[in-house]
Scaffold this active site. Structure first.
Site, PDB file in Angstrom:
ATOM      1  N   LYS A   1       5.724 -26.298 -18.629  1.00  7.40           N
ATOM      2  CA  LYS A   1       5.877 -25.812 -19.994  1.00  7.40           C
ATOM      3  C   LYS A   1       4.683 -26.267 -20.805  1.00  7.40           C
ATOM      4  CE  LYS A   1       9.500 -25.195 -23.439  1.00  7.40           C
ATOM      5  NZ  LYS A   1      10.909 -25.492 -23.777  1.00  7.40           N
TER       6      LYS A   1
ATOM      7  N   SER B   1       1.927 -25.112 -24.498  1.00 11.58           N
ATOM      8  CA  SER B   1       1.840 -24.453 -25.795  1.00 11.58           C
ATOM      9  C   SER B   1       1.836 -22.937 -25.656  1.00 11.58           C
ATOM     10  CB  SER B   1       0.579 -24.906 -26.525  1.00 11.58           C
ATOM     11  OG  SER B   1      -0.571 -24.536 -25.792  1.00 11.58           O
ATOM     12  N   PHE B   2       1.361 -22.415 -24.527  1.00  7.13           N
ATOM     13  CA  PHE B   2       1.301 -20.973 -24.317  1.00  7.13           C
ATOM     14  C   PHE B   2       2.653 -20.389 -23.954  1.00  7.13           C
ATOM     15  CE2 PHE B   2       0.782 -22.999 -20.277  1.00  7.13           C
ATOM     16  CZ  PHE B   2       1.635 -22.280 -19.465  1.00  7.13           C
TER      17      PHE B   2
ATOM     18  N   LYS C   1       4.004 -17.010 -15.077  1.00 17.02           N
ATOM     19  CA  LYS C   1       3.646 -17.600 -16.360  1.00 17.02           C
ATOM     20  C   LYS C   1       4.233 -16.717 -17.455  1.00 17.02           C
ATOM     21  CE  LYS C   1      -0.499 -19.271 -18.803  1.00 17.02           C
ATOM     22  NZ  LYS C   1      -1.982 -19.385 -18.681  1.00 17.02           N
TER      23      LYS C   1
ATOM     24  N   GLU D   1      -0.234 -16.360  -7.372  1.00 13.87           N
ATOM     25  CA  GLU D   1       0.052 -16.990  -6.088  1.00 13.87           C
ATOM     26  C   GLU D   1       0.437 -18.446  -6.330  1.00 13.87           C
ATOM     27  OE1 GLU D   1      -3.514 -17.767  -3.728  1.00 13.87           O
ATOM     28  OE2 GLU D   1      -4.710 -17.345  -5.517  1.00 13.87           O
ATOM     29  N   MET D   2       1.207 -18.984  -5.421  1.00 15.82           N
ATOM     30  CA  MET D   2       1.565 -20.392  -5.509  1.00 15.82           C
ATOM     31  C   MET D   2       0.481 -21.231  -4.845  1.00 15.82           C
ATOM     32  SD  MET D   2       4.484 -21.052  -7.072  1.00 15.82           S
ATOM     33  CE  MET D   2       5.149 -22.550  -6.385  1.00 15.82           C
ATOM     34  N   LEU D   3       0.152 -22.342  -5.485  1.00 20.81           N
ATOM     35  CA  LEU D   3      -0.854 -23.247  -4.939  1.00 20.81           C
ATOM     36  C   LEU D   3      -0.255 -24.638  -4.773  1.00 20.81           C
ATOM     37  CD1 LEU D   3      -3.963 -22.032  -6.966  1.00 20.81           C
ATOM     38  CD2 LEU D   3      -3.353 -21.473  -4.613  1.00 20.81           C
TER      39      LEU D   3
ATOM     40  N   ASP E   1     -13.040 -24.916 -19.465  1.00 20.01           N
ATOM     41  CA  ASP E   1     -12.122 -26.058 -19.359  1.00 20.01           C
ATOM     42  C   ASP E   1     -12.006 -26.551 -17.919  1.00 20.01           C
ATOM     43  OD1 ASP E   1     -10.462 -28.015 -20.345  1.00 20.01           O
ATOM     44  OD2 ASP E   1      -8.648 -26.808 -20.173  1.00 20.01           O
TER      45      ASP E   1
END
Length: 763
Positions: free
Chosen positions: A167, A169-170, A188, A239-241, A287
């Protein structure tokens, strides 16, 4: 008969009780039955007579005339006496002296009990109103514009929501199972608010643009599978990482990973930055930090860059306050225009941290950050400070035109003289590595460290115009073969890590297939850093698994030699460069010699690295310790849950997403138009040969976002004009960069590293 004087002597103020104490006890019993009135009336006379009779029995009826007058006064005194005596413990004097502490405690208990009761009653009173007031979007959202996640819910008859894994801020990130593709994915969910939607749409556009140019997922960028709107929320399916590099560091007790593994990460990252620098992309990540670099598989060294929520294209910059502080470049700190070179600065900081285990520049604020940079790299060049809008925030100009550091206001922090904290000593070049921990280890010779230090110094050049570019970084001797084949990656497996994962599992999210359990959140002040990736994993200690990480190596394949391209000015033949990354594809580039960029060395003997974390604290387990990761803005934080299984299902999000406060838009490109940066920004990396015409444009339809530097035509930025009498220049790659399998194996640099993901902070 008594005289008046005698009568006066019997008034209450002067009555002598001694003669009549013999009947006092009887009087007490009688007083208990007498009416409590302060008025005397004739109605009480019978009672008085009874008292007299009782009293006479004790005094043998002596002095009867005197007793008749004294008795009313005695009765009055008796009435004033308590019927029963209280417990001494309740006496005010005792309560305010011996039992004073107990008295205060009692007062607090009574006070706070009442306060708590009132608060609970108040909540009960508006609980129904609260629900009505704070549930939005037909009951699907909470008062923070977030979707109310329900485990087990099925979306669009396709996605089965497993749990919340992050979780920020987006919005939120959930783990879900895609019934159509039969794989685990990370979704997301963007907040149902216009500002967040707009920013997420930029992220989607950039991800789709990158994925379009990286269809085989060779260049270490997270794959956006699709996106859709669901109940007024934009949802991005990734995709899951697996773990991020900060998790990896924490699980080494912040002692760092080997130079061999650092090299493999460095090559992949340089390849990714080279990909982002292609003209049709020109994307600045903005970033980069360990939290935003994730392992594809906990058993391998393959990585991917995630979280493009703050990213932009050159010429489309909208933020001035970017990058996590520890990794923030000098030009951003100084308020100057920036370009893709800021990501190279961040990478230099990251690589040092990955090997030493500690941030190179861990500033508590921007002033502290700049001072820590100066400790290592010295004062920035005068020509940079003269143009920097925020130079006087950190420095003061002397009458002779030179610059010095300003003294800190608090005076508490003392710094080493500029340039005296040598990178040579930080890396332990001649002392067996950081803390002497690598003494005698294969691949950690003085020669290896000298190459590493030189590459880092080039990455940490104050001047973005001369800072090493990804293409030339990949040619650095740090990545070349040495006598000790185990110290470099040139003989490592060249297969794309993403493709390896896909081939071995059938999906790109196989590492998450065994993830289960509920997500957990714990507070990181960020970090975590700050400051901040959402992941969920099933990862206890997997000592056996990490030994398999990055262990495949292959002999380099003999590659076709391409003819020299036409169109290069000068007499020198173009340099043929072999780019090998682990486990990246081998790519042959033909480029014009760029002596200024290839051979320049930073003027300062030591370069500075700074590192900024999202506000999010990572809570280490047991001896791992805590480290605060400050974040640049109101960034998302990390949350994770630990299970017993070894595999990791990791969302791709580092969750440093949207800035809570929009800064002034800056659309002008920084002046970085030297020959070196021209090569940096315009080095195409594609599966096929890229042909450029005289105007520098590819034979494809470029969108408005493609090559914005060329479109804006800002001074100092070449537009790739070639001489009219020359043919098109070719940036060539091996067609469809081959994928190879091999059987040779080397000892994993991860051997002995026990990777356990502990809860990360969330705010």
């Amino acid at each position: 008969m008594h005289t008046g004087g005698e009568t006066s002597a019997c008034k209450p103020s002067s009555v002598r009780l001694a003669p009549s104490f013999s009947f006092h006890a009887a009087g007490l019993q009688m007083a208990g039955q007498m009416p409590h009135s302060h008025q005397y009336s004739d109605r009480r006379q019978p009672n008085i007579s009874d008292q007299q009779v009782s009293a006479l029995s004790y005094s043998d009826q002596i002095q009867q005339p005197l007793t008749n007058q004294v008795m009313p006064d005695i009765v009055m005194l008796q009435r004033r006496m308590p019927q029963t005596f209280r417990d001494p413990a309740t006496a005010p004097l005792r309560k305010l002296s011996v039992d004073l502490i107990k008295t205060y405690k009692h007062i607090n208990e009574v006070y706070y009990a009442k306060k708590k009761r009132r608060h609970q009653q108040g909540q009960g009173d508006d609980s129904s109103h609260k629900k009505e007031r704070k549930v939005y979007n037909d009951g699907y959202d909470d008062d923070n514009y977030d979707y109310i996640v329900k485990n087990g819910e099925k979306w669009m008859d396709r996605y089965e929501i497993d749990s919340l894994i992050g979780k920020g801020s987006f919005g939120q990130v959930v783990k879900a199972y895609d019934r159509v593709e039969q794989e685990w994915v990370a979704i997301k969910i963007i907040k149902n608010k216009k500002a967040f939607l707009n920013q997420a749409q930029i992220e989607v556009r950039l991800l789709e643009l990158m994925n379009k140019h990286d269809t085989e997922m060779k260049y270490y960028i997270v794959h956006l599978k699709r996106h859709f709107m669901f109940r007024n929320h934009l949802c991005l399916v990734f995709e899951m990482l697996s773990y991020n590099l900060y998790d990896l560091l924490r699980n080494t007790n912040f002692r760092g990973v080997s130079l061999n593994l650092t090299r493999k990460f460095a090559q992949q990252m340089c390849t990714a930055l080279l990909f982002l620098a292609t003209p049709e992309l020109s994307i600045i990540h903005c970033d980069l930090k360990p939290e935003n670099i994730l392992l594809c598989n906990p058993k391998r060294s393959a990585i991917k860059i995630v979280d493009f929520g703050s990213s932009c294209q050159l010429g489309q910059r909208i933020y001035q306050y970017i990058q996590s502080r520890f990794y923030r470049s000098p030009e951003v700190l100084l308020g100057m225009p920036y370009d893709l070179a800021i990501d190279m600065w961040s990478l230099g900081c990251i690589l040092v941290e990955m090997h030493t285990g500690e941030p190179l520049f861990s500033g508590a604020n921007e002033v502290d950050q700049m001072n820590k940079i100066v400790e290592v790299l010295g004062i920035p060049p005068a020509h940079i400070l003269d143009q920097a809008p925020k130079a006087r925030k950190f420095f003061e100009k002397l009458p002779d035109g030179t610059w010095n550091l300003k003294k800190t206001k608090d005076g508490k922090r003392e710094y080493k003289p500029p340039g005296t904290r040598k990178l040579h000593n930080i890396l332990g070049v001649e002392t067996g590595g950081p803390g002497g921990r690598r003494a005698g280890e294969s691949g950690h010779t003085v020669a290896d460290y000298l190459k590493f230090k030189d590459l880092i110094l080039r990455m940490l050049d104050y001047d973005p115009k001369t800072r090493i570019q990804p293409y030339y970084a990949l040619q650095h001797s740090f990545f070349k073969k040495t006598a000790d084949e185990g110290t470099n990656t040139s003989n490592s497996v060249s297969t794309s890590p993403a493709m390896e994962q896909s081939q071995s599992s059938g999906t790109t999210s196989s590492t998450s297939s065994s993830s289960g359990g509920s997500s957990g959140t714990s507070n990181s002040g960020r970090a975590r850093s700050d400051p901040t990736h959402q992941h969920r994993h099933s990862g206890g200690h997997f000592t056996a698994a990490v030994q398999a990480m990055d262990c495949e190596t292959h002999s380099p394949q003999v590659r076709q030699q391409f003819p020299a391209p036409l169109g290069w000015s000068g007499t020198e033949a173009p340099t043929q460069v072999t780019v090998e990354t682990h486990p990246v594809q081998e790519t042959t580039f033909h480029v014009a010699p760029q002596q200024n960029a290839l051979h320049h060395h930073h003027g300062n003997s030591s370069h500075h690295h700074h590192h900024h974390h999202h506000h999010h604290h990572h809570h280490g387990q047991q001896a791992l310790g805590n480290r605060t990761r400050p974040r640049v803005y109101n960034s998302p934080t990390n949350s994770s849950s630990t299970q017993d299984s070894m595999e990791v299902g990791h969302s791709h999000h580092s969750m440093t997403s949207l800035s809570s406060s929009t800064t002034s838009s800056s659309t002008s490109s920084s002046s970085t138009g030297n020959q070196g940066n021209q090569a940096y920004q315009n080095r195409p990396v594609a599966a096929n040969t890229l042909d450029f015409g005289q105007n520098g444009a590819m034979d494809v339809n470029l969108t408005v976002y493609s090559n914005p530097r060329q479109e804006t035509g800002i001074a100092g930025h070449p537009t790739y004009q070639f001489s009219a009498n020359t043919g098109p220049a070719h940036y060539m790659t091996e067609g469809h960069l081959t994928m190879r399998q091999g059987a040779d194996r080397e000892e994993s640099p991860m051997t002995g590293v026990c990777v356990q993901q502990s809860p990360v902070a969330s705010s």
